[in-house]
Design a protein around this motif. Sequence first.
Motif, PDB file in Angstrom:
ATOM      1  N   GLN A 176      -2.963  -2.470  19.011  1.00  0.00           N
ATOM      2  CA  GLN A 176      -1.865  -2.923  19.857  1.00  0.00           C
ATOM      3  C   GLN A 176      -2.114  -4.316  20.411  1.00  0.00           C
ATOM      4  O   GLN A 176      -3.231  -4.695  20.733  1.00  0.00           O
ATOM      5  CB  GLN A 176      -1.705  -1.945  21.014  1.00  0.00           C
ATOM      6  N   ALA A 229      -1.681  -7.144  23.345  1.00  0.00           N
ATOM      7  CA  ALA A 229      -1.614  -7.127  24.813  1.00  0.00           C
ATOM      8  C   ALA A 229      -1.399  -8.556  25.302  1.00  0.00           C
ATOM      9  O   ALA A 229      -1.733  -9.512  24.615  1.00  0.00           O
ATOM     10  CB  ALA A 229      -2.914  -6.569  25.388  1.00  0.00           C
ATOM     11  N   TYR A 230      -0.815  -8.661  26.484  1.00  0.00           N
ATOM     12  CA  TYR A 230      -0.668  -9.979  27.105  1.00  0.00           C
ATOM     13  C   TYR A 230      -1.395 -10.019  28.437  1.00  0.00           C
ATOM     14  O   TYR A 230      -1.279  -9.083  29.232  1.00  0.00           O
ATOM     15  CB  TYR A 230       0.810 -10.290  27.374  1.00  0.00           C
ATOM     16  N   GLU A 290      -9.049  -1.943  26.730  1.00  0.00           N
ATOM     17  CA  GLU A 290      -8.624  -2.283  28.080  1.00  0.00           C
ATOM     18  C   GLU A 290      -9.789  -2.834  28.914  1.00  0.00           C
ATOM     19  O   GLU A 290      -9.627  -3.787  29.666  1.00  0.00           O
ATOM     20  CB  GLU A 290      -7.999  -1.070  28.767  1.00  0.00           C
ATOM     21  N   ILE A 305      -1.926  -7.370  33.078  1.00  0.00           N
ATOM     22  CA  ILE A 305      -2.235  -7.047  31.682  1.00  0.00           C
ATOM     23  C   ILE A 305      -1.296  -5.943  31.216  1.00  0.00           C
ATOM     24  O   ILE A 305      -1.185  -4.903  31.877  1.00  0.00           O
ATOM     25  CB  ILE A 305      -3.687  -6.549  31.529  1.00  0.00           C
ATOM     26  N   PRO A 307       1.393  -4.482  27.521  1.00  0.00           N
ATOM     27  CA  PRO A 307       1.757  -4.669  26.116  1.00  0.00           C
ATOM     28  C   PRO A 307       2.975  -5.559  25.897  1.00  0.00           C
ATOM     29  O   PRO A 307       3.268  -5.892  24.756  1.00  0.00           O
ATOM     30  CB  PRO A 307       2.039  -3.244  25.618  1.00  0.00           C
ATOM     31  N   SER A 364      -3.811  -3.808  35.343  1.00  0.00           N
ATOM     32  CA  SER A 364      -3.498  -3.515  33.946  1.00  0.00           C
ATOM     33  C   SER A 364      -2.606  -2.288  33.856  1.00  0.00           C
ATOM     34  O   SER A 364      -2.845  -1.290  34.532  1.00  0.00           O
ATOM     35  CB  SER A 364      -4.790  -3.259  33.168  1.00  0.00           C
ATOM     36  N   MET A 374      -1.905  -1.025  30.676  1.00  0.00           N
ATOM     37  CA  MET A 374      -2.025  -0.667  29.265  1.00  0.00           C
ATOM     38  C   MET A 374      -1.899   0.842  29.096  1.00  0.00           C
ATOM     39  O   MET A 374      -1.525   1.323  28.033  1.00  0.00           O
ATOM     40  CB  MET A 374      -3.369  -1.161  28.695  1.00  0.00           C
ATOM     41  N   ASP A 391       7.244  -5.316  22.540  1.00  0.00           N
ATOM     42  CA  ASP A 391       7.082  -6.753  22.702  1.00  0.00           C
ATOM     43  C   ASP A 391       8.181  -7.465  21.931  1.00  0.00           C
ATOM     44  O   ASP A 391       8.164  -7.505  20.717  1.00  0.00           O
ATOM     45  CB  ASP A 391       5.691  -7.111  22.152  1.00  0.00           C
TER      46      ASP A 391
END
Length: 435
Positions: free
Chosen positions: A10, A12-13, A123, A149, A151, A174, A176, A242
């Motif tokens: 996956q 992530a940003y 993560e 943090i 997706p 986060s 996630m 996304d």
Amino acid sequence: METQSPKPSQRAYLLADCNNFFVSCERVFRPDLEGSPVVVLSNNDGCVVARSAEVKALGVPMGSPFFKIQDLVRRHHIVCFSSNFDLYLDISQRVMKVLETLCEEVQVYSVDEAFMPMHGMHEQELMGLAFKIIKTVRNHVGVPLSIGIAPSRTLAKLASHHAKTHSENRSVYSVMQQGLRQRLLRENPISEIWGVGRRLNEQLQDEGIMTAWDLSLCDVPAMSKRYSVVLGRTIAELNGVDCVELEPPTTTQAQIMWSRTFKDRLTEPEDLCEAACNYAARAAEKLRALGRYARRISVGIRSSYFGNEPRYAASASLNLDYPTADTRTFLSATRQLVLQLYRPGIRYMKAEVLLSDFTDTRSFQSDLFVAVPSDEELKRSDQVMGTLDSLNAKKRDTVYLGAQMGLVKDKRFTNPEHFSRRYTTCLDELPEISG
DNA sequence: TCTGGGGTCCTAGGACCC
DNA sequence: TCTGGGGTCCTAGGACCC
């Protein structure tokens, strides 16, 4: 032996967001103000554009007119700065440089924010990187950051907001994991979502959609149709999909605008012409800095939106005969447009100039009925503008054209009173160290 | 008395053409 | 002369962002 879990596929940003950015910039050179209430004001010291945590705690909203908080300023000894964009831009570039040393890809989103896309990281690794980023920026530049943090970018924005407002998260949050994501959505009203402004907020609330969670449950095709494709994308993003594309910066910039509120109201056409011509000259300077040419100029003038005086707002455009970056061409067009728009009996508070329809070269279809300049004239124009820019780069307003005269002479149009110094970009204004 | 300054993107509607 | 739909291009204006 411990088995390595497989790398997640996956994306992530990380969203890095500077805290109270303009205030933090001022504090870099005034560390004595750490812990004190500080605000930064807009042009002409009209309203509040950045607040320190102490000022937010006093309940001062973003964008408050300065005159409305005078009392608080006195009572709580709030320190006020006029905005100093040379300084903020320079600090911003330093922050982005540090990010680039720590992350493969940095997408600068605004002066105080950047997205860093990540692939195949757990993560825990993402969290570790985020803390390292915060520490490094704090040490090298002196500005505090928060990092979200997630997706998708929309969720990362929401997560960084959470990190900022909940100190127990130590500046990183986060989402996630599905469980935390749901909690974040349930805790936030739709107005906190990136892409939901005042208008959408009202419309969605009328439908009973109150929280980010409510919105995330909506049907994407139906909402896209009823509202817009933008809202459809936002809903998908809230579900971890996304799909917001970020344009690569600068290369695609389609217009250049310069607009300012006047210090005092203007009523005479000649004053308005002077103001607008000055703005046009600034816009032309930016255009040349991009190395581009514009074929279209628009000018707008308006009265105040407040009070009981007559309201008036109008704008008009002119398509130029050929693409140009010559200030003189823009000034005569500006004058013509202002005089066309001017109505007597109005107290004008603002003018704006917009250049658009850009080309990279000056080649153009010649037209039998339009007198186009010769190559020789074009070359001379470039030379004159080049000289103008290089002189003004050293010291602003060293050279200006007749139509702009009034402004520079009497400073009627802009007059901020609380300037900090351009510590990092101007030799005369370097910080001093006392022994 | 005093209320920011930039930008981007999307949509609707008109003009025009086939 | 009247009737029609669909596509493209342009512009103005609204909504949103920091």
